[in-house]
Enzyme design. Structure first.
Site, short mmCIF file in Angstrom:
data_model
loop_
_atom_site.label_atom_id
_atom_site.label_comp_id
_atom_site.label_asym_id
_atom_site.label_seq_id
_atom_site.Cartn_x
_atom_site.Cartn_y
_atom_site.Cartn_z
N LYS A 1 0.83 -1.21 0.00
CA LYS A 1 0.00 0.00 0.00
C LYS A 1 0.86 1.26 0.00
O LYS A 1 0.58 2.20 -0.73
CB LYS A 1 -0.94 0.01 1.21
CG LYS A 1 -1.94 -1.15 1.23
CD LYS A 1 -3.02 -0.95 2.28
CE LYS A 1 -2.52 -0.97 3.71
NZ LYS A 1 -2.01 -2.31 4.14
N ARG B 1 -10.26 0.14 8.15
CA ARG B 1 -9.86 -1.22 8.49
C ARG B 1 -11.02 -1.99 9.12
O ARG B 1 -10.86 -3.17 9.44
CB ARG B 1 -8.70 -1.19 9.48
CG ARG B 1 -7.32 -1.20 8.80
CD ARG B 1 -6.28 -1.11 9.90
NE ARG B 1 -5.02 -1.71 9.59
CZ ARG B 1 -3.96 -1.06 9.12
NH1 ARG B 1 -4.06 0.20 8.78
NH2 ARG B 1 -2.81 -1.69 8.94
N ARG C 1 11.20 -5.75 5.57
CA ARG C 1 11.04 -4.33 5.91
C ARG C 1 11.50 -4.09 7.34
O ARG C 1 12.14 -3.08 7.64
CB ARG C 1 9.57 -3.92 5.74
CG ARG C 1 9.32 -2.43 5.99
CD ARG C 1 7.90 -2.03 5.64
NE ARG C 1 6.89 -2.75 6.42
CZ ARG C 1 5.58 -2.69 6.20
NH1 ARG C 1 5.12 -1.96 5.20
NH2 ARG C 1 4.73 -3.36 6.95
N ARG D 1 11.30 -0.99 11.62
CA ARG D 1 9.90 -0.76 12.04
C ARG D 1 9.51 -1.78 13.12
O ARG D 1 9.59 -2.99 12.90
CB ARG D 1 8.98 -0.84 10.82
CG ARG D 1 7.56 -0.49 11.18
CD ARG D 1 6.70 -0.33 9.95
NE ARG D 1 5.36 -0.78 10.25
CZ ARG D 1 4.33 -0.65 9.46
NH1 ARG D 1 4.49 -0.08 8.28
NH2 ARG D 1 3.15 -1.09 9.80
N ARG E 1 -1.10 -9.16 13.42
CA ARG E 1 -1.64 -8.19 12.45
C ARG E 1 -2.38 -8.93 11.34
O ARG E 1 -3.43 -8.47 10.87
CB ARG E 1 -0.51 -7.34 11.87
CG ARG E 1 -0.01 -6.31 12.88
CD ARG E 1 1.39 -5.84 12.57
NE ARG E 1 1.48 -5.06 11.37
CZ ARG E 1 2.60 -4.90 10.67
NH1 ARG E 1 3.72 -5.49 11.06
NH2 ARG E 1 2.60 -4.16 9.59
#
Ligand code: AMP
Length: 199
Positions: free
Chosen positions: A14, A90, A129, A135, A146
């Site tokens: 995204k 969401r 990532r 992160r 998640r």
């Protein structure tokens, strides 16, 4: 105006595709995840609350998240040609609220772009990532939470927007520019908006 939702599981691309959308269509980018991470970095009151949810891979409660979005829309996005919503909505209540927030500003949602990526690939992308950017929620345990939250609370939005005739399914596996070509074609087909640059 062109208001788009970029929809998909965590790790579906995204953020990457948002950057291309804002370039090509002159849109304002709202990533609710980035808004929250910014609050956490600045150690605001909101950041302290958000951190408790984000670190566990849970969603920020709807009422709070919706009022944050209303605020962001109020302060920005008025002089642009439209908005790319990245990571919002969401949940179904968030989707209903988004329509209301846009309608009260005299505009509407025009398309929902759904990036569809197999689960194993999502996990690999998030782990990578995490290593590259540090992160905090891109670790194996939080990633599992998640994804579970995505399946339970967010995935039903696919049907919700499909019934509204607004869902545009895009294969999110492959080369970034080719995925974007598919998105741009879908946007032109459903909204009539053309991209700035031809490929
Ligand atoms: P993202 O950067 O979109 O992957 O979001 C990172 C985290 O921020 C999520 O795992 C949630 O904890 C929180 N978050 C972001 N957007 C929302 C939203 N629309 N509703 C609830 N929580 C959100």
């Amino acid at each position: 105006m062109l208001n788009l939702v970029l929809f998909g599981a965590p790790g579906s691309g995204k953020g990457t595709q948002s950057a291309k959308l804002i370039d090509e269509y002159g849109l304002y980018h709202i990533s609710t995840g980035e808004v929250l991470r910014d609050h956490i970095a600045r150690k605001t009151e909101l950041g302290k609350i958000a951190d408790q949810y984000i670190s566990k891979g849970q969603l920020i409660p709807d009422d709070l998240m919706i009022s944050i979005l209303d605020d962001v829309l109020e302060k920005n996005a008025t002089d642009k040609k439209g908005v790319v919503f990245d990571g919002f909505p969401r949940t179904i209540p968030q989707a209903i609220a988004l329509k209301e927030l846009l309608n009260k500003r005299g505009t509407d949602l025009h398309a929902v772009i759904g990036l569809e990526v197999p689960e194993e690939e999502l996990i690999q992308r998030m782990l990578k990532r995490g290593q590259e950017t540090g992160r905090a929620d891109d670790n194996r345990e939080t990633i599992q939470n998640r994804l579970a939250v995505y399946h339970n609370q967010t995935e039903p939005l696919r049907d919700y927007y499909a019934k509204e005739g607004q869902y545009l399914a895009i294969n999110g596996l492959g080369v970034v520019d080719e995925i974007f070509d598919e998105i741009a074609k879908g946007i032109e087909r459903t909204t009539g908006h053309k991209r700035r640059t031809k490929r």
